[in-house]
Design a protein around this motif. Structure first.
Motif, mmCIF file in Angstrom:
data_model
loop_
_atom_site.group_PDB
_atom_site.id
_atom_site.type_symbol
_atom_site.label_atom_id
_atom_site.label_comp_id
_atom_site.label_asym_id
_atom_site.label_seq_id
_atom_site.Cartn_x
_atom_site.Cartn_y
_atom_site.Cartn_z
ATOM 1 N N ARG A 27 0.832 -1.200 0.000
ATOM 2 C CA ARG A 27 0.000 0.000 0.000
ATOM 3 C C ARG A 27 0.868 1.251 0.000
ATOM 4 N NH1 ARG A 27 -4.479 1.786 4.619
ATOM 5 N NH2 ARG A 27 -5.123 3.711 3.591
ATOM 6 N N HIS A 50 -4.244 3.939 -7.973
ATOM 7 C CA HIS A 50 -4.716 5.237 -8.450
ATOM 8 C C HIS A 50 -3.773 5.747 -9.533
ATOM 9 C CE1 HIS A 50 -7.157 6.403 -4.602
ATOM 10 N NE2 HIS A 50 -7.826 5.619 -5.412
ATOM 11 N N ARG A 65 -9.367 5.576 -10.781
ATOM 12 C CA ARG A 65 -9.207 4.517 -9.783
ATOM 13 C C ARG A 65 -9.310 3.197 -10.529
ATOM 14 N NH1 ARG A 65 -12.224 0.927 -7.613
ATOM 15 N NH2 ARG A 65 -11.891 0.183 -5.494
ATOM 16 N N THR A 90 -3.175 1.553 -3.826
ATOM 17 C CA THR A 90 -4.033 2.018 -2.737
ATOM 18 C C THR A 90 -4.134 0.981 -1.614
ATOM 19 O OG1 THR A 90 -5.984 1.133 -3.874
ATOM 20 C CG2 THR A 90 -5.413 3.428 -4.278
ATOM 21 N N LEU A 173 -10.701 11.911 -1.519
ATOM 22 C CA LEU A 173 -10.547 11.117 -2.734
ATOM 23 C C LEU A 173 -11.699 11.356 -3.697
ATOM 24 C CD1 LEU A 173 -9.353 8.923 -4.527
ATOM 25 C CD2 LEU A 173 -10.504 7.221 -3.083
#
Length: 220
Positions: A27, A50, A65, A90, A173
């Motif tokens: 991540r 992303h 995304r 992400t 976001l």
């Protein structure tokens, strides 16, 4: 949801996978950075990323995304140009990567790949055009409704009340995805909550009245 491989025959899929290597990322890890040489393309086996660009003032903008089944870095298939955006994981993700030269060699041996790939790239262009049109012609609330409905198709699970988005989505976001401010998104989500269109469920967003959101998305 249509994925990259849905356009290819089973034999072609096997041929593509035979030249791929697995890549595991953590991540927050960058898979590649804007301006890097482009030599491979990737698809997502699990997890998500992303697509990010950064302004000259240092502000990040999330362009897209991407979820399992999505492909990125495909510009490397045809040119030696540098990366046009940064890709950030992400969550912990498993990717498959293919060297562009290996893929081009495979296309020469299997021309059916070229036809399927053209179909995929045409669909990608159509979606990018639609996204650009939305950013110019739709008011923010319509863009936000359309975005949530799209996420419902990607990560939604049916509940007794509606559709639960199974990943946490911050207002920051969502604001980046619809080219708005966090304050604008906060006000709109608050309004929809009072209307009974959406609700929060254990930190996740649930769409309770998708029809109302759909009407808003198309009427503006």
């Amino acid at each position: 949801m249509t994925t990259f491989f849905d356009r290819f025959s089973a034999e072609d899929v096997e041929a593509i996978r035979s030249i791929a290597s697995k890549v595991e990322v953590k991540r927050g890890q960058e898979i590649f950075h804007r301006g890097d040489p482009a030599a491979r393309f990737f698809w997502i086996e699990s997890g998500g990323v992303h697509v990010v660009v950064t302004s000259t003032q240092g502000k990040d903008l999330v362009l897209r995304r991407l979820a399992p089944g999505d492909v990125f870095g495909e510009i490397a298939l045809f040119t030696d140009a540098r990366r046009t955006a940064t890709i950030v994981a992400t969550e912990a993700s498993v990717l498959s990567a293919v060297d562009a030269r290996d893929f081009r060699d495979l296309v020469r041996r299997r021309p059916s790949l070229a036809v399927a790939l053209l179909g995929y790239l045409s669909e990608r262009t159509r979606k990018l055009t639609e996204q650009l049109e939305d950013s110019f012609f739709l008011p923010m609330r319509a863009r936000l409704a359309k975005m949530l409905l799209g996420l419902a198709e990607e990560i939604g699970e049916a509940t007794e009340e509606g559709i639960l988005l199974t990943e946490p989505l911050s207002q920051t976001l969502l604001a980046r995805l619809v080219y708005a401010t966090r304050e604008e998104v906060n006000r709109e989500l608050g309004r929809w909550t009072r209307e009974g269109w959406i609700r929060k469920h254990e930190g996740l967003l649930e769409l309770v009245d998708s029809e109302a959101l759909d009407d808003l998305a198309w009427s503006g």
